[in-house]
Motif scaffolding. Structure first.
Motif, PDB file in Angstrom:
ATOM      1  N   UNK A  68       0.845  -1.197   0.000  1.00 17.82           N
ATOM      2  CA  UNK A  68       0.000   0.000   0.000  1.00 17.82           C
ATOM      3  C   UNK A  68       0.880   1.246   0.000  1.00 17.82           C
ATOM      4  N   UNK A  69       0.324   2.313  -0.495  1.00 18.82           N
ATOM      5  CA  UNK A  69       0.941   3.631  -0.376  1.00 18.82           C
ATOM      6  C   UNK A  69       0.480   4.193   0.961  1.00 18.82           C
ATOM      7  N   UNK A  70       1.405   4.519   1.852  1.00 20.55           N
ATOM      8  CA  UNK A  70       1.082   5.063   3.168  1.00 20.55           C
ATOM      9  C   UNK A  70       0.852   6.562   3.022  1.00 20.55           C
ATOM     10  N   UNK A  71      -0.346   7.027   3.401  1.00 19.63           N
ATOM     11  CA  UNK A  71      -0.710   8.430   3.178  1.00 19.63           C
ATOM     12  C   UNK A  71      -1.311   9.059   4.430  1.00 19.63           C
ATOM     13  N   UNK A  72      -1.294  10.383   4.458  1.00 15.95           N
ATOM     14  CA  UNK A  72      -1.998  11.131   5.496  1.00 15.95           C
ATOM     15  C   UNK A  72      -3.493  10.945   5.259  1.00 15.95           C
ATOM     16  N   UNK A  73      -4.308  10.953   6.312  1.00 12.88           N
ATOM     17  CA  UNK A  73      -5.736  10.672   6.132  1.00 12.88           C
ATOM     18  C   UNK A  73      -6.440  11.619   5.170  1.00 12.88           C
ATOM     19  N   UNK A  74      -6.048  12.876   5.153  1.00  7.35           N
ATOM     20  CA  UNK A  74      -6.698  13.825   4.253  1.00  7.35           C
ATOM     21  C   UNK A  74      -6.254  13.657   2.796  1.00  7.35           C
ATOM     22  N   UNK A  75      -5.218  12.858   2.559  1.00 10.76           N
ATOM     23  CA  UNK A  75      -4.740  12.583   1.197  1.00 10.76           C
ATOM     24  C   UNK A  75      -5.281  11.265   0.646  1.00 10.76           C
ATOM     25  N   UNK A  76      -6.031  10.539   1.443  1.00  7.15           N
ATOM     26  CA  UNK A  76      -6.559   9.236   1.050  1.00  7.15           C
ATOM     27  C   UNK A  76      -7.617   9.408  -0.035  1.00  7.15           C
ATOM     28  N   UNK A  77      -7.323   8.887  -1.234  1.00  2.48           N
ATOM     29  CA  UNK A  77      -8.294   8.980  -2.327  1.00  2.48           C
ATOM     30  C   UNK A  77      -8.618   7.606  -2.925  1.00  2.48           C
ATOM     31  N   UNK A  78      -7.787   6.625  -2.692  1.00  3.53           N
ATOM     32  CA  UNK A  78      -8.025   5.298  -3.238  1.00  3.53           C
ATOM     33  C   UNK A  78      -7.720   4.256  -2.164  1.00  3.53           C
ATOM     34  N   UNK A  79      -8.693   3.975  -1.271  1.00  4.02           N
ATOM     35  CA  UNK A  79      -8.448   3.079  -0.140  1.00  4.02           C
ATOM     36  C   UNK A  79      -7.944   1.690  -0.511  1.00  4.02           C
ATOM     37  N   UNK A  80      -8.254   1.191  -1.681  1.00  2.00           N
ATOM     38  CA  UNK A  80      -7.759  -0.121  -2.079  1.00  2.00           C
ATOM     39  C   UNK A  80      -6.253  -0.164  -2.271  1.00  2.00           C
TER      40      UNK A  80
END
Length: 149
Positions: free
Chosen positions: A77-89
């Protein structure tokens, strides 16, 4: 595997540290339970300049390859900040218990984390793929070295 008493050292870029501290404090003020683990991890982190972050350390905006418990297949997975989450899969928020556990670990490290339902798991970092940098470029690991794009 590590127990909760044998925590591996973690390293964070100052930019991640500052942004995550702000996020955790806002979530805590709003009464969320999830930031407690994140705040504990931020307190024990070694903080460095973003350019000095070792290549084998998990950070936000990097693709991490890992295994949970004794699963037969790795996850990525790509580890992202919660506000940058656009593709949860394909992405994992750093504020989830799993995301927080991965943050700052080195390839080869493992760490325990507790899910919201109380289930305890161990995560093992197998590798790091692409790392996206603040300037929009990416770093790709290749057998012959690093390729900047």
């Amino acid at each position: 595997m590590n127990t909760q008493h044998e925590l591996p050292p973690i390293t964070l870029a100052a930019s991640d540290y500052n942004r995550l501290l702000f996020t955790a404090m806002i979530q805590q003020k709003q009464g969320w339970r999830t930031p407690n683990f994140l705040l504990k991890e931020l307190r024990r982190a070694n903080v460095c300049h973003p350019g000095a972050l070792p290549e084998d350390v998990v950070s936000t905006d990097c693709r991490v390859i890992y295994r949970v418990d004794d699963e037969p297949k790795s996850r990525a997975h790509l580890l992202v900040h919660p506000e940058d989450l656009i593709w949860p899969g394909a992405e994992l928020s750093v504020t989830t218990p799993l995301g927080t556990a991965l943050l700052g670990l080195r390839v080869g490290d493992s760490m325990s984390f507790v899910e919201a339902d109380g289930t305890v798991h161990d995560v093992f970092v197998e590798g790091i793929g692409l790392r996206f940098l603040d300037d929009g470029s990416t770093v790709t690991r290749a057998p012959g070295g690093i390729i900047w794009t």
